[in-house]
Design an enzyme around this catalytic site. Sequence first.
Site, PDB file in Angstrom:
ATOM      1  N   ASP A  15       7.254 -79.315 -46.928  1.00 61.96           N
ATOM      2  CA  ASP A  15       8.521 -79.321 -48.139  1.00 61.96           C
ATOM      3  C   ASP A  15       8.517 -78.022 -49.580  1.00 61.96           C
ATOM      4  O   ASP A  15       9.949 -77.864 -49.516  1.00 61.96           O
ATOM      5  CB  ASP A  15       9.034 -80.505 -48.165  1.00 61.96           C
ATOM      6  CG  ASP A  15       8.881 -82.073 -47.752  1.00 61.96           C
ATOM      7  OD1 ASP A  15       9.767 -81.509 -45.789  1.00 61.96           O
ATOM      8  OD2 ASP A  15       8.305 -82.738 -47.115  1.00 61.96           O
ATOM      9  N   ARG A  94       1.202 -88.017 -61.029  1.00 64.19           N
ATOM     10  CA  ARG A  94       2.673 -87.547 -61.717  1.00 64.19           C
ATOM     11  C   ARG A  94       3.270 -87.785 -63.357  1.00 64.19           C
ATOM     12  O   ARG A  94       3.350 -86.480 -63.647  1.00 64.19           O
ATOM     13  CB  ARG A  94       3.458 -88.156 -60.737  1.00 64.19           C
ATOM     14  CG  ARG A  94       3.797 -88.246 -59.469  1.00 64.19           C
ATOM     15  CD  ARG A  94       2.818 -87.657 -58.831  1.00 64.19           C
ATOM     16  NE  ARG A  94       3.391 -87.770 -57.339  1.00 64.19           N
ATOM     17  CZ  ARG A  94       2.397 -87.392 -55.897  1.00 64.19           C
ATOM     18  NH1 ARG A  94       0.953 -86.090 -57.133  1.00 64.19           N
ATOM     19  NH2 ARG A  94       2.389 -87.145 -54.887  1.00 64.19           N
ATOM     20  N   ASP A 123       7.524 -91.546 -56.370  1.00 67.22           N
ATOM     21  CA  ASP A 123       6.301 -90.809 -57.316  1.00 67.22           C
ATOM     22  C   ASP A 123       8.494 -89.811 -57.259  1.00 67.22           C
ATOM     23  O   ASP A 123       7.745 -89.240 -58.837  1.00 67.22           O
ATOM     24  CB  ASP A 123       6.096 -89.769 -56.102  1.00 67.22           C
ATOM     25  CG  ASP A 123       4.466 -90.393 -55.944  1.00 67.22           C
ATOM     26  OD1 ASP A 123       4.906 -91.082 -56.760  1.00 67.22           O
ATOM     27  OD2 ASP A 123       4.369 -89.817 -54.606  1.00 67.22           O
ATOM     28  N   SER A 174       1.598 -88.105 -44.031  1.00 73.29           N
ATOM     29  CA  SER A 174       2.080 -87.484 -45.964  1.00 73.29           C
ATOM     30  C   SER A 174       1.041 -87.923 -46.294  1.00 73.29           C
ATOM     31  O   SER A 174       0.261 -89.400 -46.752  1.00 73.29           O
ATOM     32  CB  SER A 174       3.017 -88.340 -45.739  1.00 73.29           C
ATOM     33  OG  SER A 174       3.040 -87.896 -47.357  1.00 73.29           O
TER      34      SER A 174
END
Length: 396
Positions: A15, A94, A123, A174
């Site tokens: 991605d 994050r 996220d 993922s």
Amino acid sequence: MSARRVVLAYSGGLDTSVAIPWLAERGWDVIAVAVDVGQPGDLHEAVGRALQLGASDSRLVDARADFVDRFVLPALQMNALYQGRYPLVSALSRPLISQVLVQVARETGASAVAHGCTGKGNDQVRFEVALGALAPDLEVLAPVRDWGMGRDDTIAYALERDLPIRTTKSSPYSIDENVWGRSIECGVLEDPWAAPPEDVYEITQDPRSASLAGREIELHFEAGVPTALEGESLEALHLIEAVGKIAGSFGFGRIDLVEDRLVGIKSREVYEAPGALSLIAAHQDLENLTLERAYLLEKRKLETTWTRIVYEGLWFSPLREAIDAFVSSSSDAVTGDVRLRLGPGSCSPVGRRSPHALYDHALATYDEGDSFRHEDAAGFVKLWGLPTKQWAKSRV
Ligand code: ARG
């Protein structure tokens, strides 16, 4: 006219790789930043590939030590387990990645930052809330959320443009990994009735093949921070890795959880966090030995709040800071040693000692040397039971 500049949080995965040409085609000058928080894989190679994908600049930032000091160790202080099980692995990285993005944006005069999150997860919330707190003037782009391509479309997009992406060993899952553990989603895991297949696991052995004999390890903590393993002083980063390796070899640290995401979805998540779960077990046990009863009770309640707000993307919040301040007033007491017993799929504290122990053998013993004043108990029990007795009397 110079292109508008954007700093992209780049992992080297499909991605965020496709995001580079996608943004460039829309007139952005893309700076790709890979932040090393302890994930496996060749980040140098990924950073090189970003240039081939059309980034004007790409950087690798080793943030592992910072991640451990400012995010992982505070999470350990709070014994942070979301829904009682998940040690916040992804939620912790994050805010740090957001800080790095802002730093690079400032250095390069970028007007925007970008992340590769979808619209269904936590996220995106964590990035955008953190970025809003750190740099409200920067525009935030979320190409993967905006482009409306599924995984197959994304692969087709890459093939059409002959992009240098790694399609070899494309995982059906993922995955997000850092020093504190590994998150696995998607594929067969989306059926909450189906047991996770063995191939989802990377950092834990199958507990069925672990040694039945087990083993013990000894950890030393200084003011709530693990500083030695088996008597050998280690930096926190290396200690976490070493404990994770040992506990993982016993198949300990696997988590299979139906989780409540902030966006309202229940999702089935699998995690491996052998180091995090072992250290939390040890730390919590040492707290039980060293922290005063009323304080400890209150801390356990605040741990739940801290964990929830960090999960929900509120790292940069006054409440998180206030809870950290509450904890720092007593963490120096959490010094001492804990012995953990590992067996197939299990890890339990079996011994603990501390110079600050509140355990007093003379008070606790039922044997010789008892110093507890039994006669004090009788009056105490009467007064403790008085309200209940009065209430019961009024009901007859
Ligand atoms: N559900 C976890 C969380 O919200 C894990 C997220 C993992 N992210 C990923 N891109 N696989 O913290």
